[in-house]
Design a protein around this motif. Structure first.
Motif, PDB file in Angstrom:
ATOM      1  N   ARG A 317       0.945  -1.254  -0.124  1.00 55.08           N
ATOM      2  CA  ARG A 317       0.171   0.119   0.034  1.00 55.08           C
ATOM      3  C   ARG A 317       0.905   1.226  -0.027  1.00 55.08           C
ATOM      4  O   ARG A 317       1.874   1.416   0.912  1.00 55.08           O
ATOM      5  N   GLY A 318       0.466   2.101  -1.055  1.00 52.63           N
ATOM      6  CA  GLY A 318       1.141   3.405  -1.003  1.00 52.63           C
ATOM      7  C   GLY A 318       2.449   3.503  -1.653  1.00 52.63           C
ATOM      8  O   GLY A 318       2.974   4.393  -1.940  1.00 52.63           O
ATOM      9  N   THR A 319       2.764   2.307  -2.339  1.00 56.50           N
ATOM     10  CA  THR A 319       4.123   2.202  -3.209  1.00 56.50           C
ATOM     11  C   THR A 319       3.546   2.108  -4.541  1.00 56.50           C
ATOM     12  O   THR A 319       2.368   1.751  -5.038  1.00 56.50           O
ATOM     13  N   GLU A 320       4.289   2.341  -5.500  1.00 62.49           N
ATOM     14  CA  GLU A 320       4.105   2.200  -7.027  1.00 62.49           C
ATOM     15  C   GLU A 320       4.223   0.977  -7.293  1.00 62.49           C
ATOM     16  O   GLU A 320       5.390   0.218  -7.388  1.00 62.49           O
ATOM     17  N   ALA A 321       3.201   0.279  -8.209  1.00 59.10           N
ATOM     18  CA  ALA A 321       3.137  -0.980  -8.664  1.00 59.10           C
ATOM     19  C   ALA A 321       3.865  -0.865  -9.983  1.00 59.10           C
ATOM     20  O   ALA A 321       3.622   0.034 -10.850  1.00 59.10           O
ATOM     21  N   ARG A 322       4.781  -1.811 -10.506  1.00 57.94           N
ATOM     22  CA  ARG A 322       5.038  -1.831 -11.774  1.00 57.94           C
ATOM     23  C   ARG A 322       5.067  -3.134 -12.660  1.00 57.94           C
ATOM     24  O   ARG A 322       5.426  -3.910 -12.261  1.00 57.94           O
ATOM     25  N   THR A 331      -1.242   2.969  -8.573  1.00 61.92           N
ATOM     26  CA  THR A 331      -0.280   3.782  -8.957  1.00 61.92           C
ATOM     27  C   THR A 331       0.405   4.221  -7.887  1.00 61.92           C
ATOM     28  O   THR A 331       1.663   4.894  -8.161  1.00 61.92           O
ATOM     29  N   GLY A 332      -0.038   4.086  -6.797  1.00 60.03           N
ATOM     30  CA  GLY A 332       0.876   4.787  -5.375  1.00 60.03           C
ATOM     31  C   GLY A 332       0.491   6.332  -5.221  1.00 60.03           C
ATOM     32  O   GLY A 332       1.135   6.765  -4.251  1.00 60.03           O
ATOM     33  N   GLU A 333      -0.362   6.827  -5.878  1.00 54.64           N
ATOM     34  CA  GLU A 333      -0.594   8.127  -5.965  1.00 54.64           C
ATOM     35  C   GLU A 333      -1.883   8.423  -5.162  1.00 54.64           C
ATOM     36  O   GLU A 333      -2.802   7.577  -5.159  1.00 54.64           O
ATOM     37  N   LYS A 334      -1.851   9.549  -4.385  1.00 57.06           N
ATOM     38  CA  LYS A 334      -3.058   9.853  -3.578  1.00 57.06           C
ATOM     39  C   LYS A 334      -4.158   9.926  -4.338  1.00 57.06           C
ATOM     40  O   LYS A 334      -5.446   9.875  -4.273  1.00 57.06           O
ATOM     41  N   GLY A 339      -7.455   7.168 -12.397  1.00 59.36           N
ATOM     42  CA  GLY A 339      -8.581   7.163 -11.573  1.00 59.36           C
ATOM     43  C   GLY A 339      -8.870   6.006 -10.590  1.00 59.36           C
ATOM     44  O   GLY A 339      -7.781   5.579 -10.371  1.00 59.36           O
ATOM     45  N   VAL A 340     -10.057   5.915 -10.329  1.00 60.49           N
ATOM     46  CA  VAL A 340     -10.279   4.626  -9.267  1.00 60.49           C
ATOM     47  C   VAL A 340     -10.843   3.345  -9.938  1.00 60.49           C
ATOM     48  O   VAL A 340     -11.142   2.587  -9.295  1.00 60.49           O
ATOM     49  N   LEU A 341     -11.542   3.484 -11.297  1.00 60.25           N
ATOM     50  CA  LEU A 341     -12.334   2.605 -11.809  1.00 60.25           C
ATOM     51  C   LEU A 341     -11.520   1.751 -12.784  1.00 60.25           C
ATOM     52  O   LEU A 341     -12.193   0.486 -12.945  1.00 60.25           O
ATOM     53  N   PHE A 342     -10.356   2.004 -13.210  1.00 64.78           N
ATOM     54  CA  PHE A 342      -9.702   1.203 -14.136  1.00 64.78           C
ATOM     55  C   PHE A 342      -9.289  -0.231 -13.444  1.00 64.78           C
ATOM     56  O   PHE A 342      -8.893  -0.042 -12.114  1.00 64.78           O
ATOM     57  N   THR A 384      -1.046  19.031  -9.900  1.00 64.45           N
ATOM     58  CA  THR A 384      -2.016  18.381  -9.169  1.00 64.45           C
ATOM     59  C   THR A 384      -3.413  18.551  -9.767  1.00 64.45           C
ATOM     60  O   THR A 384      -4.200  17.516  -9.848  1.00 64.45           O
ATOM     61  N   VAL A 385      -3.634  19.819 -10.666  1.00 61.19           N
ATOM     62  CA  VAL A 385      -4.707  19.883 -11.315  1.00 61.19           C
ATOM     63  C   VAL A 385      -4.769  18.761 -12.441  1.00 61.19           C
ATOM     64  O   VAL A 385      -6.022  18.202 -12.797  1.00 61.19           O
ATOM     65  N   LEU A 386      -3.637  18.669 -13.136  1.00 59.71           N
ATOM     66  CA  LEU A 386      -3.691  17.506 -14.246  1.00 59.71           C
ATOM     67  C   LEU A 386      -3.888  16.381 -13.793  1.00 59.71           C
ATOM     68  O   LEU A 386      -4.714  15.651 -14.430  1.00 59.71           O
ATOM     69  N   LYS A 387      -3.344  15.754 -12.783  1.00 61.01           N
ATOM     70  CA  LYS A 387      -3.711  14.538 -12.185  1.00 61.01           C
ATOM     71  C   LYS A 387      -5.297  14.342 -11.792  1.00 61.01           C
ATOM     72  O   LYS A 387      -5.799  13.129 -12.025  1.00 61.01           O
ATOM     73  N   GLU A 388      -5.899  15.368 -11.461  1.00 56.22           N
ATOM     74  CA  GLU A 388      -7.370  15.326 -11.228  1.00 56.22           C
ATOM     75  C   GLU A 388      -7.922  15.136 -12.569  1.00 56.22           C
ATOM     76  O   GLU A 388      -9.049  14.410 -12.603  1.00 56.22           O
TER      77      GLU A 388
END
Length: 404
Positions: A317-322, A331-334, A339-342, A384-388
């Motif tokens: 948890r909290g780490t980037e999966a590769r 993705t490890g990103e907040k 997104g959250v549905l893929f 941050t805006v772009l990630k959203e």
């Protein structure tokens, strides 16, 4: 059968019976529900507010979005302009013709795909030491670093080096990279590193006998028909290229934004590739077809595509999966760019200039979003805006796919 209602109760019973009989026989069409305006669709109503919101919030002046499946494009549109200026009518973004500095998407489109081909042909082995192909990579602690470690960013090498400042020229920059040593033991931690990709680009050169740009152009970009994807675009294309920097107030376009890639001559394993959103859509379709060209011939075997796109490293948890070369979910990103549905088998990549590609093989779905976030952002936190925006677009595409 009469169209009027007969007031006599006996007639009403007979009429009702005849109507029910007709419905059962199929002679009277059953009513169908009309379109639901709230149902997610692959249209402007689903995506415009998300992408245009990023422009209004000052994250990027323009963007190109393409969403599709392995055999079709479901939505494609350009938004905004190449710069913040509305003075030039020719500066509007077009998904087919506007060219973007793809930044780290170079890692997956050019470098990783070239390695997939070389693995297929037996010229590169994933668990071979890097020094097998690059003998100069012989610093302390590097003997245990394998090609697989580079692809999964578990080599232990640091994230980057100021090659643009410390190296005299491209050969000197490579010598500095070859002399690096890991900062943590290989295989113990994900450190996303441009140095890994630079080394992979050099492995492609050594194993294939030609430069990364020459090999990728002939073996990958050409067969896939990616006519507007290339390293070192000529000056004639600059009016179509989204700028990623400014010099004395003037937009700079067509010169790779990454300074280390520029020091390496504009061609590197980690950056340097330019391309259009439509070209990247063709590449995504190739990946969803598991390495097959549109005519059915396989450029890469399905087994190799599956190997490279399956999650290979996940430290929790909290780490980037590769995966191999690719980023995997989670993705490890907040705030995740995917997104959250893929789905759990999804993979993709992003680029510092504002580019991204995400693929969900379970849904047979891809999302390409190219922006020039690196050019004069007006937002306090443009990334941050772009990630959203990226996450919102990915979720909107997933919902639209599920609704179908």
């Amino acid at each position: 059968m009469p169209d009027v209602w007969l007031p006599h109760s006996g007639h009403l019973v007979v009429t009702t019976f005849l109507l029910l009989s007709a419905l059962q026989a199929g002679s009277v069409p059953t009513p169908r529900p009309g379109p639901n305006p709230r149902q997610p669709r692959f249209d402007a109503g689903t995506f415009d507010s998300l992408v245009e919101g990023g422009i209004r919030r000052g994250a990027y002046p323009g963007a190109a979005l393409v969403v599709g499946r392995r055999d079709t494009v479901l939505f494609a549109k350009g938004y905004g302009r190449l710069t913040w200026s509305a003075a030039s009518a020719g500066s509007r973004v077009d998904a087919d013709s506007t060219i973007y500095d793809l930044a780290s998407l170079t890692k997956v489109i050019a470098t990783t795909t070239s390695l997939m081909l070389l693995v297929d042909r037996g010229k590169v082995r994933l668990d071979a030491a890097v020094a097998t192909y690059v003998p100069e990579f012989s610093g302390s602690g590097t003997a245990a670093i394998t090609v697989r470690h580079l692809l999964t960013h578990t080599s232990g090498l640091r994230a980057t080096l100021p090659l643009y400042r410390d190296a005299r020229d491209a050969p000197d920059a490579l010598r500095i990279v070859f002399a690096e040593r890991p900062v943590v033991p290989p295989g113990t931690r994900v450190i996303y590193s441009d140095l890994n990709a630079i080394l992979l680009g050099e492995i492609v050169r050594r194993a294939s006998g030609e430069s990364l740009d020459a090999f990728a152009s002939r073996e990958v970009l050409g067969p896939l028909g990616l006519e507007h994807t290339l390293f070192r675009p000529p000056p004639a294309l600059r009016p179509r290229i989204a700028p990623t920097g400014a010099w004395h107030g003037h937009p700079v376009a067509g010169v790779v934004n990454d300074q280390n890639a520029a020091k390496l001559g504009g061609v590197a394993g980690h950056a340097g590739l330019f391309g259009t959103a439509t070209d990247l859509a063709r590449f995504a379709q190739f990946m969803l077809r598991r390495g097959a060209l549109p005519d059915g011939r396989h450029l890469v075997t399905p087994e190799t595509v599956r190997l490279f796109t399956t999650k290979a490293v996940d430290f929790g948890r909290g780490t980037e999966a590769r995966a191999l070369g690719w980023q995997a979910v989670p993705t490890g990103e907040k705030t995740s760019s995917a997104g959250v549905l893929f789905g759990p088998h999804s993979y993709g990549h992003t680029g510092w200039t504002g580019t991204s590609l995400w693929i969900d093989p379970d849904r047979d779905l891809f999302v390409v979003l190219l922006t020039n976030r690196a050019y004069a952002p007006r937002a306090r936190r443009p990334f941050t805006v772009l990630k959203e925006v990226r996450g919102g677009v990915a979720d909107a595409a997933a919902r639209a796919s599920d609704a179908r």
